[in-house]
Write a protein that holds these residues in place. Structure first.
Motif, PDB file in Angstrom:
ATOM      1  N   SER A 155       0.815  -1.209   0.000  1.00 51.12           N
ATOM      2  CA  SER A 155       0.000   0.000   0.000  1.00 51.12           C
ATOM      3  C   SER A 155       0.855   1.268   0.000  1.00 51.12           C
ATOM      4  CB  SER A 155      -0.936   0.017   1.218  1.00 51.12           C
ATOM      5  OG  SER A 155      -1.809  -1.087   1.206  1.00 51.12           O
ATOM      6  N   LYS A 156       2.177   1.100  -0.014  1.00 54.70           N
ATOM      7  CA  LYS A 156       3.125   2.229  -0.029  1.00 54.70           C
ATOM      8  C   LYS A 156       2.858   3.190   1.128  1.00 54.70           C
ATOM      9  CE  LYS A 156       5.005   3.595  -3.714  1.00 54.70           C
ATOM     10  NZ  LYS A 156       5.722   3.680  -5.005  1.00 54.70           N
ATOM     11  N   PRO A 157       2.982   2.711   2.367  1.00 59.94           N
ATOM     12  CA  PRO A 157       2.663   3.569   3.512  1.00 59.94           C
ATOM     13  C   PRO A 157       3.666   4.698   3.706  1.00 59.94           C
ATOM     14  CG  PRO A 157       3.665   1.517   4.252  1.00 59.94           C
ATOM     15  CD  PRO A 157       3.443   1.379   2.775  1.00 59.94           C
ATOM     16  N   LYS A 158       3.134   5.856   4.094  1.00 56.63           N
ATOM     17  CA  LYS A 158       3.972   6.941   4.589  1.00 56.63           C
ATOM     18  C   LYS A 158       4.037   6.866   6.109  1.00 56.63           C
ATOM     19  CE  LYS A 158       2.736   9.944   0.722  1.00 56.63           C
ATOM     20  NZ  LYS A 158       1.905  11.105   0.298  1.00 56.63           N
ATOM     21  N   LEU A 159       2.903   6.464   6.702  1.00 60.82           N
ATOM     22  CA  LEU A 159       2.837   6.213   8.146  1.00 60.82           C
ATOM     23  C   LEU A 159       2.205   4.844   8.338  1.00 60.82           C
ATOM     24  CD1 LEU A 159       3.055   6.962  11.129  1.00 60.82           C
ATOM     25  CD2 LEU A 159       0.886   8.188  10.927  1.00 60.82           C
ATOM     26  N   LEU A 160       2.956   3.939   8.939  1.00 59.49           N
ATOM     27  CA  LEU A 160       2.499   2.568   9.165  1.00 59.49           C
ATOM     28  C   LEU A 160       2.174   2.388  10.639  1.00 59.49           C
ATOM     29  CD1 LEU A 160       2.086  -0.337   8.096  1.00 59.49           C
ATOM     30  CD2 LEU A 160       4.525  -0.739   8.515  1.00 59.49           C
ATOM     31  N   LEU A 161       0.934   1.993  10.928  1.00 58.96           N
ATOM     32  CA  LEU A 161       0.489   1.731  12.293  1.00 58.96           C
ATOM     33  C   LEU A 161       0.484   0.224  12.516  1.00 58.96           C
ATOM     34  CD1 LEU A 161      -2.628   4.130  12.380  1.00 58.96           C
ATOM     35  CD2 LEU A 161      -0.233   4.694  12.804  1.00 58.96           C
ATOM     36  N   LEU A 162       1.214  -0.231  13.516  1.00 62.07           N
ATOM     37  CA  LEU A 162       1.313  -1.664  13.819  1.00 62.07           C
ATOM     38  C   LEU A 162       0.702  -1.917  15.183  1.00 62.07           C
ATOM     39  CD1 LEU A 162       5.025  -2.306  12.706  1.00 62.07           C
ATOM     40  CD2 LEU A 162       2.947  -2.856  11.421  1.00 62.07           C
ATOM     41  N   ASP A 163      -0.344  -2.736  15.231  1.00 63.48           N
ATOM     42  CA  ASP A 163      -1.051  -3.010  16.488  1.00 63.48           C
ATOM     43  C   ASP A 163      -0.716  -4.411  16.977  1.00 63.48           C
ATOM     44  OD1 ASP A 163      -2.684  -2.828  18.664  1.00 63.48           O
ATOM     45  OD2 ASP A 163      -4.569  -2.747  17.554  1.00 63.48           O
ATOM     46  N   GLU A 164       0.112  -4.484  18.008  1.00 59.28           N
ATOM     47  CA  GLU A 164       0.496  -5.741  18.659  1.00 59.28           C
ATOM     48  C   GLU A 164       1.016  -6.796  17.662  1.00 59.28           C
ATOM     49  OE1 GLU A 164       0.695  -5.773  21.762  1.00 59.28           O
ATOM     50  OE2 GLU A 164      -0.871  -4.567  22.686  1.00 59.28           O
ATOM     51  N   PRO A 165       2.047  -6.473  16.884  1.00 58.33           N
ATOM     52  CA  PRO A 165       2.524  -7.443  15.888  1.00 58.33           C
ATOM     53  C   PRO A 165       3.101  -8.724  16.473  1.00 58.33           C
ATOM     54  CG  PRO A 165       4.029  -5.584  16.054  1.00 58.33           C
ATOM     55  CD  PRO A 165       2.800  -5.204  16.827  1.00 58.33           C
TER      56      PRO A 165
END
Length: 236
Positions: free
Chosen positions: A153-163
């Motif tokens: 998705s070509k993130p500029k800001l990546l949010l990772l929830d409990e990886p």
């Protein structure tokens, strides 16, 4: 420049005030972690940033734009991408099809193919299982699919929830190595994680949430050595 700026955010969720007067900012290129016990409001914060939960009040700025009324499906186009808790993969699609879903709105087919090849290099296990149904993979492999799909998705800001949730320690280390690799490629990351020690070790800064409020904020190495953090989250 702040890629994300949150000011005085209040969120009611399930009849309770889940987030209270939250202030948080992330600079372009940073890796910032948000730690806290279960129920502290971390996931609600991420869901509010991505429009899945509507705030009661406060300011949410992404790339200096107010995003409180942005439609959820438009966030990915703007480079704001989340890997949710529980991974959220498509179990009846193959690994390759899951990755392709990350690029569903894109039309640069040659670049998509190159990026899928790059993800397969980052996650060799996925290359071995490209035609396998994602629902038949192990938990660690499913997390790799979710992160790989987000990269498409070509993130500029990546949010990772409990990886790291529910994963074996050796797989957790692999996932954190990949997070560092993604960050080194220029992606700004907000990481919500219960493994406070590992999260702070790879982060630039950290925030501590308790009962919906930020109670501490500092550079990650300062938090790692703070007696209160050691006692509450690091088993010190």
């Amino acid at each position: 420049m702040s890629i994300l700026k949150i000011e005085n955010l209040n969120v009611n969720y399930g009849g309770i005030q889940a987030v209270s007067d939250l202030n948080l900012h992330i600079e372009q290129g940073e890796l910032v972690t948000l730690i806290g016990a279960n129920g502290a409001g971390k996931t609600t914060t991420l869901r509010t940033i991505t429009g899945l939960v509507k705030p009661k009040s406060g300011t949410l700025l992404y790339q200096d734009q107010d995003i409180r009324k942005t439609e959820v499906h438009n966030f990915v186009r703007q480079g704001l991408v989340m890997v949710p808790e529980g991974r959220g993969i498509f179990p009846k699609l193959t690994v390759l099809e899951n990755l392709e879903m990350g690029a569903y709105y894109r039309h640069d087919h040659a670049a998509i193919k190159d990026e899928i090849d790059h993800v397969m290099q980052l996650f060799p296990r996925l290359k071995e299982r490209a035609t396998q149904l994602a629902g038949t993979l192990s938990g660690g492999e499913q997390q790799m699919v979710a992160m790989g799909r987000a990269m498409l998705s070509k993130p500029k800001l990546l949010l990772l929830d409990e990886p790291s949730m529910g994963l074996a320690p050796i797989i957790v280390q692999q996932i954190f190595d990949i997070i560092q690799t993604i960050h080194s490629q220029g992606v700004t990351i907000l990481l919500v994680e219960q493994n406070a020690k590992l999260a702070l070790q790879i982060s630039d800064r950290g925030y501590v949430m308790e009962s919906g409020k930020v109670t501490m904020a500092d550079k990650a190495d300062v938090l790692l050595n703070d007696p209160r953090i050691l006692s509450a989250y690091l088993g010190g």
